[in-house]
Write a protein that holds these residues in place. Structure first.
Motif, PDB file in Angstrom:
ATOM      1  N   LEU A 104      43.382  34.588  39.724  1.00  0.00           N
ATOM      2  CA  LEU A 104      42.867  34.054  38.540  1.00  0.00           C
ATOM      3  C   LEU A 104      41.728  33.002  39.435  1.00  0.00           C
ATOM      4  N   ASN A 105      42.357  32.188  40.471  1.00  0.00           N
ATOM      5  CA  ASN A 105      42.298  31.028  40.939  1.00  0.00           C
ATOM      6  C   ASN A 105      41.562  30.899  42.501  1.00  0.00           C
ATOM      7  N   PHE A 106      42.714  32.036  43.385  1.00  0.00           N
ATOM      8  CA  PHE A 106      42.144  32.487  44.935  1.00  0.00           C
ATOM      9  C   PHE A 106      41.907  33.486  45.288  1.00  0.00           C
TER      10      PHE A 106
ATOM     11  N   PHE B  52      40.423  43.208  41.273  1.00  0.00           N
ATOM     12  CA  PHE B  52      41.280  43.728  41.235  1.00  0.00           C
ATOM     13  C   PHE B  52      40.189  45.468  40.089  1.00  0.00           C
ATOM     14  N   HIS B  53      40.066  46.852  41.194  1.00  0.00           N
ATOM     15  CA  HIS B  53      39.943  47.501  40.418  1.00  0.00           C
ATOM     16  C   HIS B  53      40.843  48.057  38.979  1.00  0.00           C
ATOM     17  N   ASN B  54      41.777  48.016  38.883  1.00  0.00           N
ATOM     18  CA  ASN B  54      42.522  48.197  37.562  1.00  0.00           C
ATOM     19  C   ASN B  54      43.707  46.529  36.633  1.00  0.00           C
ATOM     20  N   ALA B  55      42.603  46.235  36.651  1.00  0.00           N
ATOM     21  CA  ALA B  55      43.871  45.124  35.948  1.00  0.00           C
ATOM     22  C   ALA B  55      44.904  45.006  35.022  1.00  0.00           C
ATOM     23  N   PRO B  56      45.233  46.111  34.452  1.00  0.00           N
ATOM     24  CA  PRO B  56      45.380  46.258  33.620  1.00  0.00           C
ATOM     25  C   PRO B  56      47.458  46.997  34.167  1.00  0.00           C
TER      26      PRO B  56
END
Length: 278
Positions: free
Chosen positions: A168-170, A176-180
């Motif tokens: 999230l921070n770096f 990412f196209h598929n976060a789940p």
């Protein structure tokens, strides 16, 4: 006096680990909500009960049997551990293969969405790590060394928090196209971290322990047999909970699931019938 001190230390260790794990779990859920968004979080919440049901089937009550038998010194601990790990492997490996092969039918039948196929495939390898970790935890509980199970529990959650915080921070969630899928992949990663810690601790503590050389397989199967109705009940309960997220399955789960739950609970309450399940 020494036993009382050991009991207090074990209680404090488990309590501290539980508090730390809960706190890390809260942080993880907040990071997960930021990373996934509303839709992705819905995907994760729908796949997780399915994973828990698989874990319940894969573990099959083995850690409870291991800790009980080691604590009672009914058999040689090393021989018991080998047998328990073999049982978990025999159960988990075919289950993993079955889940991977049936990923598409399961996604279509349970979720009516092919986007769940990679999620189902991703969580499958975690079953073998969960099974081995559960057996090792049962071993350490049996010999009353609770520091390692507590450390593995906290490390499992901490590894997920660190990875997700780094993303999230770096790196950024948009990379990412598929976060789940990434969130689901953190499940086997965390289980792998826990397994490594427990395995190293087990190798370190690998010393001759006193124990009675007896028919280990028969002794191990007795507590396993008594736990089968409860395990099936838990697995069905998680599957039913998963069905509650699916409107098309809720009526089916409500009409059939609770009937089977009541039957399995009746098996648990009637002791002599446990042996009929073998």
């Amino acid at each position: 006096m020494r036993k009382k001190r050991s009991l207090w230390w074990g209680t404090l260790t488990l309590t501290g680990a539980a508090v730390a794990s809960r706190g890390l779990g809260l942080v993880y859920r907040m990071l997960l909500a930021r990373f996934l968004g509303a839709e992705g979080l819905g995907f994760f919440q729908m796949i997780f009960p399915f994973y828990v049901a698989l874990v319940t089937l894969a573990v099959a009550g083995t850690p409870v049997a291991v800790s009980q038998l080691i604590a009672e010194e009914h058999t040689n601990p090393r021989r018991l551990m080998r047998l328990a790990l073999i049982i978990v492997t025999v159960v988990s490996v075919p289950l993993i293969g079955l889940v991977i092969m049936l990923a598409k039918p399961l996604a279509v039948m349970l979720y009516h969405d092919p986007r769940f196929i990679p999620l189902i495939i991703t969580i499958a390898p975690a079953l073998i790590a969960v099974g081995f970790s559960a057996v090792l935890r049962g071993y350490f509980v049996g010999i009353q060394q609770l520091t390692y199970p507590a450390l593995s529990q906290v490390s499992e959650q901490l590894s997920r928090v660190v990875i997700l915080y780094t993303i999230l921070n770096f790196i950024g969630r948009h990379a990412f196209h598929n976060a789940p899928l990434v969130a689901v992949a953190l499940i086997p990663i965390g289980e792998g971290v826990s397994l490594v810690i427990l395995a190293l601790a087990y190798v370190r503590s690998y010393a001759p322990l006193a124990g009675v050389m007896s028919h280990t397989s028969k002794i191990l199967l007795r507590p396993l047999a008594s736990s089968i109705p409860v395990l099936l009940t838990l697995a069905l309960w998680h599957i039913w909970g998963m069905g509650r997220h699916l409107p098309q399955a809720e009526s089916l789960m409500g009409s059939i699931g609770l009937t089977i739950l009541a039957y399995l609970l009746s098996l648990r309450l009637t002791g002599p019938t446990h042996h009929r399940l073998l």
